[in-house]
Design an enzyme around this catalytic site. Structure first.
Site, short mmCIF file in Angstrom:
data_model
loop_
_atom_site.label_atom_id
_atom_site.label_comp_id
_atom_site.label_asym_id
_atom_site.label_seq_id
_atom_site.Cartn_x
_atom_site.Cartn_y
_atom_site.Cartn_z
N VAL A 169 0.87 -1.17 0.00
CA VAL A 169 0.00 0.00 0.00
C VAL A 169 0.91 1.22 0.00
O VAL A 169 1.75 1.37 0.88
CB VAL A 169 -0.94 0.02 1.22
CG1 VAL A 169 -1.83 1.26 1.17
CG2 VAL A 169 -1.80 -1.23 1.25
N ASN B 281 20.40 -6.72 -14.21
CA ASN B 281 21.00 -7.67 -15.14
C ASN B 281 21.72 -7.00 -16.30
O ASN B 281 22.53 -6.10 -16.10
CB ASN B 281 19.93 -8.66 -15.63
CG ASN B 281 19.29 -9.42 -14.50
OD1 ASN B 281 19.94 -9.73 -13.51
ND2 ASN B 281 18.02 -9.74 -14.63
N GLY C 294 9.88 2.17 0.99
CA GLY C 294 9.48 3.00 2.12
C GLY C 294 10.55 3.97 2.55
O GLY C 294 11.64 4.06 1.97
#
Length: 632
Positions: free
Chosen positions: A295, A498, A549
């Protein structure tokens, strides 16, 4: 004449312009001819003549070239091995360390993975990093020596050719091993019983339940294998870009913007909007919610990045208070809705947080139903005087591809609760109508459910971004394969991992811009402390940046870099305000267009001429100019 006078006269005759200049620097009077020369070179001679002389004569020095690459194994933000690449250049005939970059780990962190799977992943990752270090220190070091770090296209072309060669060699080795295994199997399968067993296995496959499910839903596409050592390609390309910016004495984001615009300097630059993860709702017990993986909060565009981050921190602080164990926090009371916000029915208590931080840099919590984390966000905002949908917006990473039960052919959104792809579309429509503050859904469906992607875009595209992340994991595949199976969507999440090269990012974002897709630059699970991702997002003109976050150093360092870029752009008066614009999809599909209908004719070496389909088709865009709804 006295001997002493003769010596002084001889010294004056031998004295040259160099000694006269030295006398000037020591404060002595300069002879007339030296004064004339200096006036000719520097009519308005500054006080710091040393610096001006150095700048003047540096114009005649040789251009800086790459002299050495060094690769080494380091640790990423979750303690896993990854690759660091250092660039050394010859600057004014002296070897000098210019910069370094640390790649992010490509592997996903799986929840509740078995010890055998974890051990196999760790071995594969370790082998890949070791091979990447070997490539950088040996082959790439020799191959790129004496090239200019500012010539990104040439470097990336050579890196691409080297990687293609390695892929071909790897396929030949695999083919040889398969032939040897087949020969050994043919020698050992001499008895009738040995030859019957393989036949029995093949006959048993159609009877399995999996085969029944595959007839009702599109099967999952095979996971693209990652060549061990591929980190060396991406790490070297990004390190060269940083070196080019350093040599040119400009920020990396401006260097990337100039590369994308073919050296046309942008007059204004827009910062990407952050998608800040507040909750990681991973599966922690059999009865917990699976559908919501993340969220996220999106600040409104009228706020600066600094103001938006501060507002997110206020919401996070209040949310932590709400997630305290029962008895320590008051029961939240939800205010009445003004714009269709949901009311707290009181049937479910708010989820309880775990005392640990996710690798995404946010709090981990469990949820019993889909509305629970959304009600939590709504309550936290109301308690500090903010309104969702006006003062802050929501985004949800559904990661639906992780939920498919291929035996039943349905998504298991909750333990024991299954929904078909069509039922998933209806569920999302109901969710957005109930929570209009949600303006982005990431991976709401598998990429194989193309018809359902069309349906959800037609239903929600005018008020919500429908983003594909799992479908866009491999940037190099998006660029090369023009018929890649990308569903109808509003945009994609790109990740620098990558064998991805800087030129690949520039080309793919150009395709996305031309086809009216939005670009989101995202960070992988195994993120590193390198902050180059922030510069890439700004230079490429990404609409959003998905960094995780506001905890863990490898996450926060990128937010700090974005704040520094914002301050620099504001100081230079080149900062342009972002906007949120949704595309209204229609049910009438467009006929398949050639890439030339959307973009100017591409270069022949970038897009193969035999490919007739663009990399990312927007099948549901209306034939006329699309309607847009702007969110401010």
């Amino acid at each position: 004449m006295e001997p002493g006078g003769q010596r002084q006269q001889q010294q004056r005759r031998l004295r040259g312009p160099r000694q006269e200049a030295a006398e000037y620097y020591r404060g002595h009077r300069v002879p007339e001819r030296m004064e004339e020369a200096l006036n000719a070179l520097f009519p308005q001679r500054p006080a710091d003549l040393y610096g001006e002389l150095a700048n003047y004569f540096s114009k005649f020095s040789k251009a800086s070239v790459i002299c050495k690459l060094i690769g080494r194994k380091v640790l990423d933000g979750v303690g896993q091995p990854t690759l660091e690449v250092e660039i050394y250049c010859t600057v004014k005939n002296c070897e000098k360390r210019i910069c370094s970059t640390v790649m992010s780990s490509h592997s996903q962190i799986l929840e509740n993975a078995s010890p055998e799977t974890t051990e196999a992943d760790e071995k594969e990752r370790n082998d890949s990093v070791n091979i990447a270090v070997e490539w950088v220190n040996e082959s790439l070091n020799r191959m790129l020596r004496d090239l200019k770090p500012t010539d990104q296209c040439t470097v990336d072309k050579m890196l691409g050719e080297y990687f293609t060669k390695k892929v071909k060699e790897n396929k030949e080795i695999q083919k040889q091993e398969e032939e040897e295994e087949a020969a050994i199997l043919a020698l050992t399968s001499c008895t009738p019983s040995a030859t019957v067993l393989p036949g029995k296995k093949k006959a048993a496959k159609p009877g399995k339940k999996v085969a029944v499910a595959e007839r009702t839903i599109p099967p999952a596409e095979p996971v693209e294998s990652v060549l061990c050592g591929s980190l060396a390609i991406g790490g070297t390309s990004l390190a060269i870009a940083k070196a080019g910016a350093t040599i040119s004495r400009i920020p990396l984001y401006l260097h990337i913007a100039l590369l994308k615009r073919d050296q046309d300097s942008p007059k204004e630059i827009t910062l990407p909007l952050p998608m800040v993860t507040l909750l990681n709702c991973e599966k922690i017990s059999p009865a917990k919610l699976k559908l919501v993986k993340e969220v996220m909060l999106i600040p409104p565009v009228q706020l600066s990045l600094k103001q938006g981050i501060e507002r997110v921190l206020d919401i996070q602080k209040e949310m932590r208070r709400l997630l305290e164990p029962p008895g320590k926090a008051p029961s939240p009371q939800l205010a009445d809705s003004k714009k269709g916000r949901a009311h707290n029915t009181g049937k479910k208590a708010l989820p309880r947080a775990l005392k640990r931080i996710s690798h995404l840099g946010c709090l981990i919590t469990g949820c019993d139903n889909l509305e629970q984390p959304l009600l939590l966000m709504q309550t936290a905002c109301n308690n500090i005087g903010l309104e969702l949908g006006t003062d802050m917006y929501l985004a949800i990473n559904c990661a639906a591809h992780e939920l498919m039960d291929y035996v039943k052919g349905k998504y298991e959104i909750l333990t024991g609760t299954f929904k078909s792809p069509d039922e998933m579309v209806d569920m999302y429509v109901e969710l957005i109508n109930k929570f209009p503050s949600i303006i982005a859904l990431i991976d709401p469906l598998r990429k194989e459910d193309r018809q359902q992607w069309n349906n959800i875009c037609c239903a929600l595209g005018s008020k919500c971004y429908l983003i594909a992340e799992d479908a866009a994991t491999y940037i190099s595949k998006l660029k090369i394969d023009q018929n890649i199976n990308i569903p109808t969507c509003s945009g994609v999440v790109l990740k620098y991992i990558n064998q991805t090269k800087v030129s690949d990012l520039i080309e793919v974002t150009g395709l996305l811009d031309g086809q009216r897709h939005i670009t989101i630059l995202g960070s992988p699970d195994g993120e590193s402390s390198d902050d180059s991702l922030a510069d890439l997002a700004v230079g490429l003109g990404a609409r959003f940046v998905k960094l995780g976050g506001l905890s863990r150093g490898e996450r926060v360092t990128k937010y700090n870099r974005l704040l520094a870029i914002e301050e620099e752009l504001a100081k230079n008066r080149t900062l342009r305000e972002a906007n949120l614009e949704f595309t209204a999809f229609t049910e009438e599909s467009l006929p398949e267009k050639q890439l030339s209908d959307v973009l100017p004719p591409p270069k022949q070496d970038l897009l193969p001429p035999q490919c007739s389909q663009p990399a990312l088709q927007v099948h549901s865009l209306p034939a006329q100019l699309p309607e847009h709804s702007t969110l401010t």
